[in-house]
Motif scaffolding. Structure first.
Motif, short mmCIF file in Angstrom:
data_model
loop_
_atom_site.label_atom_id
_atom_site.label_comp_id
_atom_site.label_asym_id
_atom_site.label_seq_id
_atom_site.Cartn_x
_atom_site.Cartn_y
_atom_site.Cartn_z
N VAL A 59 0.85 -1.18 0.00
CA VAL A 59 0.00 0.00 0.00
C VAL A 59 0.89 1.23 0.00
CG1 VAL A 59 -0.20 0.06 2.54
CG2 VAL A 59 -1.95 1.18 1.11
N ALA A 60 0.56 2.20 -0.85
CA ALA A 60 1.34 3.43 -0.94
C ALA A 60 0.98 4.36 0.22
CB ALA A 60 1.08 4.12 -2.27
N LEU A 61 1.99 4.77 0.96
CA LEU A 61 1.76 5.69 2.08
C LEU A 61 1.79 7.14 1.63
CD1 LEU A 61 3.84 4.02 4.95
CD2 LEU A 61 1.46 3.64 4.28
N LEU A 62 2.36 7.39 0.44
CA LEU A 62 2.41 8.74 -0.09
C LEU A 62 2.70 8.67 -1.58
CD1 LEU A 62 5.85 10.43 0.76
CD2 LEU A 62 5.46 7.96 0.77
N ASN A 63 2.49 9.77 -2.28
CA ASN A 63 2.87 9.90 -3.68
C ASN A 63 4.22 10.62 -3.69
OD1 ASN A 63 3.25 10.45 -6.38
ND2 ASN A 63 1.28 11.46 -6.69
N ARG A 64 5.28 9.92 -4.07
CA ARG A 64 6.62 10.48 -3.99
C ARG A 64 6.81 11.70 -4.89
NH1 ARG A 64 11.10 8.20 -2.91
NH2 ARG A 64 11.74 10.37 -3.06
N LEU A 65 5.95 11.89 -5.87
CA LEU A 65 6.04 13.08 -6.70
C LEU A 65 5.61 14.34 -5.95
CD1 LEU A 65 4.62 11.67 -10.06
CD2 LEU A 65 7.01 11.97 -9.42
N LYS A 66 4.99 14.12 -4.79
CA LYS A 66 4.50 15.26 -4.00
C LYS A 66 5.22 15.44 -2.67
CE LYS A 66 -0.15 15.05 -6.02
NZ LYS A 66 -1.61 14.93 -5.75
N GLY A 67 6.26 14.63 -2.44
CA GLY A 67 6.99 14.80 -1.19
C GLY A 67 7.77 13.56 -0.80
#
Length: 358
Positions: free
Chosen positions: A287-295
């Protein structure tokens, strides 16, 4: 004279398996479907100590303890895998005998935690390639010693997403390392040996099909990049060192996304390569905990993150329940993951060896 085609021969070899359509790497199964190791030295050993699991073939009755295992579920932390053990217990209707509780079978190793719920083994694998590599070697050997038939391995994890919303479940259909290689490179005897990363395509499709349209989140397929480092290896700008700009990072991450990479974590390459080399069906669900393109940093509230981490577990539980229902094995379990000692003297020695800190 009778002519035998390859398909007939393959079918004959697999006729005792749970799923006759499964295909295995050559030399990885005995006729009854139990795991055969690609290591001739193990059969010549007096006993095989699974050092990091605090188990041994001479000290424990591994057949009695683990022969019924069908699913091996791995995740990063002991706490997460203990929670999964209780969750899957409820989902498959498994009942512990009165007066008993789940126990950490590998508690004396102080390295990994292991819980058994009927046909499901729930094990923590730690963080990164070396940690999960060690565990895979010993867990595959455990399947061999216990004579478990055609086990299926899952990795349940968290990751950083690329172009996906936080909370998105990503099922890996391919894995690459930080250099874009579709293989696991291991220096062996001074030479680099490359083992291909392959996931079972049928298993991947079946997992994707179990995503419920009413789930309040997306479940998607994609390539997973496996990094050897959490900070610079994943292009983060918040480590102790950083010799690139934010623009450099975004250019790199966007390039990965355009090539089909959906997420970044630290275990998929050895997991895919070693299970494939052992002829074991396997899948990675994160499960993705964040979108790495945004931080780079995870700022989501703890209670939301806890809910996110349940999502891969829910999908795998659906698969396990469906499989057991199809086989008519739901709620028909015996035993509760207790320790079965074969040799008290060797049992004590294994405990002492595993407890030794360097």
């Amino acid at each position: 004279m009778q002519n035998h085609c390859g398909k007939c021969s393959q079918k004959s070899k697999q006729e005792n398996h749970d799923d006759p359509d499964e295909e295995y790497a050559e030399g990885t199964r005995y006729p009854d479907g139990s795991v055969k190791l690609r290591n001739p030295h193990i059969e010549l050993m007096d006993q095989d100590i699974l050092y990091h699991l605090a188990l041994g073939s001479g000290s424990h009755d591994l057949v009695e303890m683990f022969r019924d295992v069908k699913f091996v579920c791995m995740g990063g932390t002991p706490r997460r895998m203990e929670m999964f053990a209780y969750y899957i217990m409820k989902e498959i209707g498994y009942k512990l005998p009165t007066g008993t509780t789940l126990m950490d079978i590998s508690q004396y190793s102080y390295r990994y935690s292991m819980f058994k719920v009927g046909p499901v083994l729930s094990i923590s694998h730690g963080m990164g390639t070396p940690s999960i590599g060690i565990l895979l070697h010993e867990t595959i050997k455990l399947m061999y010693h216990s004579k478990a038939k055609d086990p299926i391995f899952f990795r349940l994890g968290t990751c950083g997403g690329l172009g996906v919303e936080p909370g998105t479940v990503v099922i890996s259909d391919d894995a690459i390392d930080g250099l874009g290689n579709h293989s696991y490179s291991v220096p062996i005897l001074g030479k680099v040996v490359q083992r291909p990363c392959k996931f079972d395509k049928k298993l991947t499709r079946e997992l994707k099909a179990l995503a419920d349209p009413e789930d309040p989140y997306e479940t998607t397929l994609g390539t997973t990049m496996c990094a050897d480092d959490f900070y610079e290896g994943q292009g983060r700008c918040d480590g102790a060192f950083c010799d690139y700009s934010e623009a450099d990072k975004l250019e790199y991450l966007e390039g990965l996304m355009k090539s089909g990479v959906k997420n970044i974590e630290m275990e998929s390459v050895p997991f895919a390569a070693l299970t494939n080399h052992a002829g074991i069906k396997a899948a990675v669900i994160c499960v993705a905990l964040l979108n790495r393109l945004k931080g780079d940093q995870v700022c989501t509230p703890k209670e939301v993150l806890n809910e996110y981490q349940l999502r891969p577990q829910i999908l795998v539980a659906r698969y396990i329940k469906k499989y057991l229902q199809t086989k008519g094995r739901l709620s028909s379990f015996e035993g509760h993951g207790s320790i079965c000692v074969k040799s008290p003297r060797r049992f004590k020695l294994v405990q002492q060896e595993s407890q030794t800190f360097e």
